[in-house]
Design a protein around this motif. Sequence first.
Motif, PDB file in Angstrom:
ATOM      1  N   TRP A   1     -27.861  15.904  19.998  1.00 37.84           N
ATOM      2  CA  TRP A   1     -28.506  15.060  19.845  1.00 37.84           C
ATOM      3  C   TRP A   1     -30.023  15.362  20.510  1.00 37.84           C
ATOM      4  O   TRP A   1     -30.882  15.171  20.089  1.00 37.84           O
ATOM      5  N   ALA A   2     -29.447  16.201  21.512  1.00 35.98           N
ATOM      6  CA  ALA A   2     -31.130  16.497  22.188  1.00 35.98           C
ATOM      7  C   ALA A   2     -31.539  17.707  21.482  1.00 35.98           C
ATOM      8  O   ALA A   2     -32.959  16.816  21.455  1.00 35.98           O
ATOM      9  N   PRO A   3     -31.245  17.987  20.966  1.00 28.68           N
ATOM     10  CA  PRO A   3     -32.379  19.352  20.132  1.00 28.68           C
ATOM     11  C   PRO A   3     -33.187  18.168  18.946  1.00 28.68           C
ATOM     12  O   PRO A   3     -34.336  18.257  18.214  1.00 28.68           O
ATOM     13  N   GLN A   4     -32.385  17.634  18.147  1.00 31.27           N
ATOM     14  CA  GLN A   4     -32.618  17.033  16.952  1.00 31.27           C
ATOM     15  C   GLN A   4     -34.124  15.193  17.665  1.00 31.27           C
ATOM     16  O   GLN A   4     -34.800  15.925  16.876  1.00 31.27           O
ATOM     17  N   ALA A   5     -33.240  14.886  18.635  1.00 33.12           N
ATOM     18  CA  ALA A   5     -34.246  14.423  19.823  1.00 33.12           C
ATOM     19  C   ALA A   5     -35.948  15.135  19.563  1.00 33.12           C
ATOM     20  O   ALA A   5     -37.163  14.728  19.553  1.00 33.12           O
ATOM     21  N   ALA A   6     -36.032  15.973  20.347  1.00 35.65           N
ATOM     22  CA  ALA A   6     -36.974  17.231  21.043  1.00 35.65           C
ATOM     23  C   ALA A   6     -37.549  17.589  19.131  1.00 35.65           C
ATOM     24  O   ALA A   6     -39.160  17.410  18.799  1.00 35.65           O
ATOM     25  N   PHE A   7     -36.680  17.812  18.639  1.00 38.11           N
ATOM     26  CA  PHE A   7     -37.451  18.035  16.833  1.00 38.11           C
ATOM     27  C   PHE A   7     -38.561  17.208  16.578  1.00 38.11           C
ATOM     28  O   PHE A   7     -39.651  16.928  16.179  1.00 38.11           O
ATOM     29  N   ALA A   8     -37.879  15.966  16.391  1.00 33.54           N
ATOM     30  CA  ALA A   8     -38.586  14.774  15.819  1.00 33.54           C
ATOM     31  C   ALA A   8     -40.170  14.470  16.832  1.00 33.54           C
ATOM     32  O   ALA A   8     -40.460  14.556  16.116  1.00 33.54           O
ATOM     33  N   GLU A   9     -39.399  14.330  17.782  1.00 37.40           N
ATOM     34  CA  GLU A   9     -40.402  13.848  19.238  1.00 37.40           C
ATOM     35  C   GLU A   9     -41.881  15.238  18.325  1.00 37.40           C
ATOM     36  O   GLU A   9     -43.280  14.498  18.087  1.00 37.40           O
ATOM     37  N   ILE A  10     -41.531  16.722  18.464  1.00 34.58           N
ATOM     38  CA  ILE A  10     -42.573  17.152  18.234  1.00 34.58           C
ATOM     39  C   ILE A  10     -43.553  17.094  16.871  1.00 34.58           C
ATOM     40  O   ILE A  10     -44.880  17.577  16.700  1.00 34.58           O
ATOM     41  N   ASN A  11     -42.400  17.131  15.897  1.00 33.87           N
ATOM     42  CA  ASN A  11     -43.231  16.398  14.948  1.00 33.87           C
ATOM     43  C   ASN A  11     -44.035  15.911  14.313  1.00 33.87           C
ATOM     44  O   ASN A  11     -45.323  15.957  13.800  1.00 33.87           O
ATOM     45  N   ASP A  12     -43.601  14.610  15.504  1.00 35.38           N
ATOM     46  CA  ASP A  12     -44.516  13.480  15.199  1.00 35.38           C
ATOM     47  C   ASP A  12     -46.191  13.680  16.021  1.00 35.38           C
ATOM     48  O   ASP A  12     -46.399  13.622  15.741  1.00 35.38           O
ATOM     49  N   ALA A  13     -45.863  14.978  16.872  1.00 29.29           N
ATOM     50  CA  ALA A  13     -46.481  15.045  17.252  1.00 29.29           C
ATOM     51  C   ALA A  13     -48.295  16.284  17.003  1.00 29.29           C
ATOM     52  O   ALA A  13     -49.147  16.385  17.355  1.00 29.29           O
ATOM     53  N   VAL A  14     -46.789  16.789  15.889  1.00 31.98           N
ATOM     54  CA  VAL A  14     -47.639  18.034  15.038  1.00 31.98           C
ATOM     55  C   VAL A  14     -48.692  17.161  13.807  1.00 31.98           C
ATOM     56  O   VAL A  14     -49.591  17.079  13.125  1.00 31.98           O
ATOM     57  N   VAL A  15     -47.508  15.877  13.224  1.00 29.96           N
ATOM     58  CA  VAL A  15     -48.900  15.106  11.946  1.00 29.96           C
ATOM     59  C   VAL A  15     -49.737  15.240  12.679  1.00 29.96           C
ATOM     60  O   VAL A  15     -50.825  15.116  11.121  1.00 29.96           O
ATOM     61  N   PRO A  16     -50.149  14.129  13.553  1.00 31.44           N
ATOM     62  CA  PRO A  16     -52.130  13.950  13.785  1.00 31.44           C
ATOM     63  C   PRO A  16     -53.195  15.025  14.035  1.00 31.44           C
ATOM     64  O   PRO A  16     -53.767  15.223  13.504  1.00 31.44           O
ATOM     65  N   HIS A  17     -52.483  16.068  13.744  1.00 27.32           N
ATOM     66  CA  HIS A  17     -53.021  17.273  14.138  1.00 27.32           C
ATOM     67  C   HIS A  17     -53.176  18.296  13.013  1.00 27.32           C
ATOM     68  O   HIS A  17     -54.490  18.628  12.698  1.00 27.32           O
ATOM     69  N   GLY A  18     -52.854  17.360  12.132  1.00 24.97           N
ATOM     70  CA  GLY A  18     -52.912  18.429  10.806  1.00 24.97           C
ATOM     71  C   GLY A  18     -52.600  19.477  10.676  1.00 24.97           C
ATOM     72  O   GLY A  18     -51.121  20.288  11.496  1.00 24.97           O
ATOM     73  N   TYR A  19     -53.051  20.469   9.673  1.00 31.32           N
ATOM     74  CA  TYR A  19     -53.499  22.016   9.842  1.00 31.32           C
ATOM     75  C   TYR A  19     -52.854  22.989  11.405  1.00 31.32           C
ATOM     76  O   TYR A  19     -52.705  23.700  11.676  1.00 31.32           O
ATOM     77  N   LEU A  20     -54.642  22.168  12.235  1.00 33.06           N
ATOM     78  CA  LEU A  20     -54.311  22.914  13.548  1.00 33.06           C
ATOM     79  C   LEU A  20     -52.849  22.803  14.136  1.00 33.06           C
ATOM     80  O   LEU A  20     -52.943  23.777  15.108  1.00 33.06           O
ATOM     81  N   GLY A  21     -52.108  21.878  14.205  1.00 32.37           N
ATOM     82  CA  GLY A  21     -50.993  21.269  14.714  1.00 32.37           C
ATOM     83  C   GLY A  21     -50.429  23.024  14.376  1.00 32.37           C
ATOM     84  O   GLY A  21     -49.381  23.137  15.116  1.00 32.37           O
ATOM     85  N   TRP A  22     -50.526  23.475  13.118  1.00 37.51           N
ATOM     86  CA  TRP A  22     -49.074  24.647  13.002  1.00 37.51           C
ATOM     87  C   TRP A  22     -50.088  25.730  13.475  1.00 37.51           C
ATOM     88  O   TRP A  22     -49.410  26.966  13.351  1.00 37.51           O
ATOM     89  N   SER A  23     -51.529  25.394  13.600  1.00 41.13           N
ATOM     90  CA  SER A  23     -52.331  26.915  14.201  1.00 41.13           C
ATOM     91  C   SER A  23     -51.025  26.873  15.123  1.00 41.13           C
ATOM     92  O   SER A  23     -50.965  26.554  16.148  1.00 41.13           O
ATOM     93  N   GLU A  24     -51.940  28.992  15.828  1.00 41.80           N
ATOM     94  CA  GLU A  24     -50.903  29.457  17.252  1.00 41.80           C
ATOM     95  C   GLU A  24     -52.082  28.952  17.989  1.00 41.80           C
ATOM     96  O   GLU A  24     -51.750  28.773  19.439  1.00 41.80           O
ATOM     97  N   GLU A  25     -52.874  27.714  17.947  1.00 43.29           N
ATOM     98  CA  GLU A  25     -54.037  27.505  19.260  1.00 43.29           C
ATOM     99  C   GLU A  25     -53.811  26.619  19.983  1.00 43.29           C
ATOM    100  O   GLU A  25     -53.783  26.276  20.682  1.00 43.29           O
ATOM    101  N   MET A  26     -52.787  25.678  19.001  1.00 40.18           N
ATOM    102  CA  MET A  26     -51.714  24.700  20.151  1.00 40.18           C
ATOM    103  C   MET A  26     -50.364  25.206  20.054  1.00 40.18           C
ATOM    104  O   MET A  26     -49.977  25.906  19.354  1.00 40.18           O
TER     105      MET A  26
END
Length: 67
Positions: A15-40
């Motif tokens: 459960w722990a890695p699943q929950a962490a992945f979901a939370e980080i993914n939810d944080a990436v989405v609002p940033h769009g492409y910048l969330g995937w860049s090496e700047e973040m």
Amino acid sequence: MSIEQRRTVNPFKWWAPQAAFAEINDAVVPHGYLGWSEEMPLQAMLRDVSGAQIGDGTPHVSTRRHW
């Protein structure tokens, strides 16, 4: 480790890695492409959590109820 202890611990190991992945993914989405860049740091976090998911084993093995 006894079988009872494994039955208690394994779902949390899954459960722990699943929950962490979901939370980080939810944080990436609002940033769009910048969330995937090496700047973040988010893409590195997502990559690290993905490694933890793979390292813990497949979900059907980790959540299996019978041994």
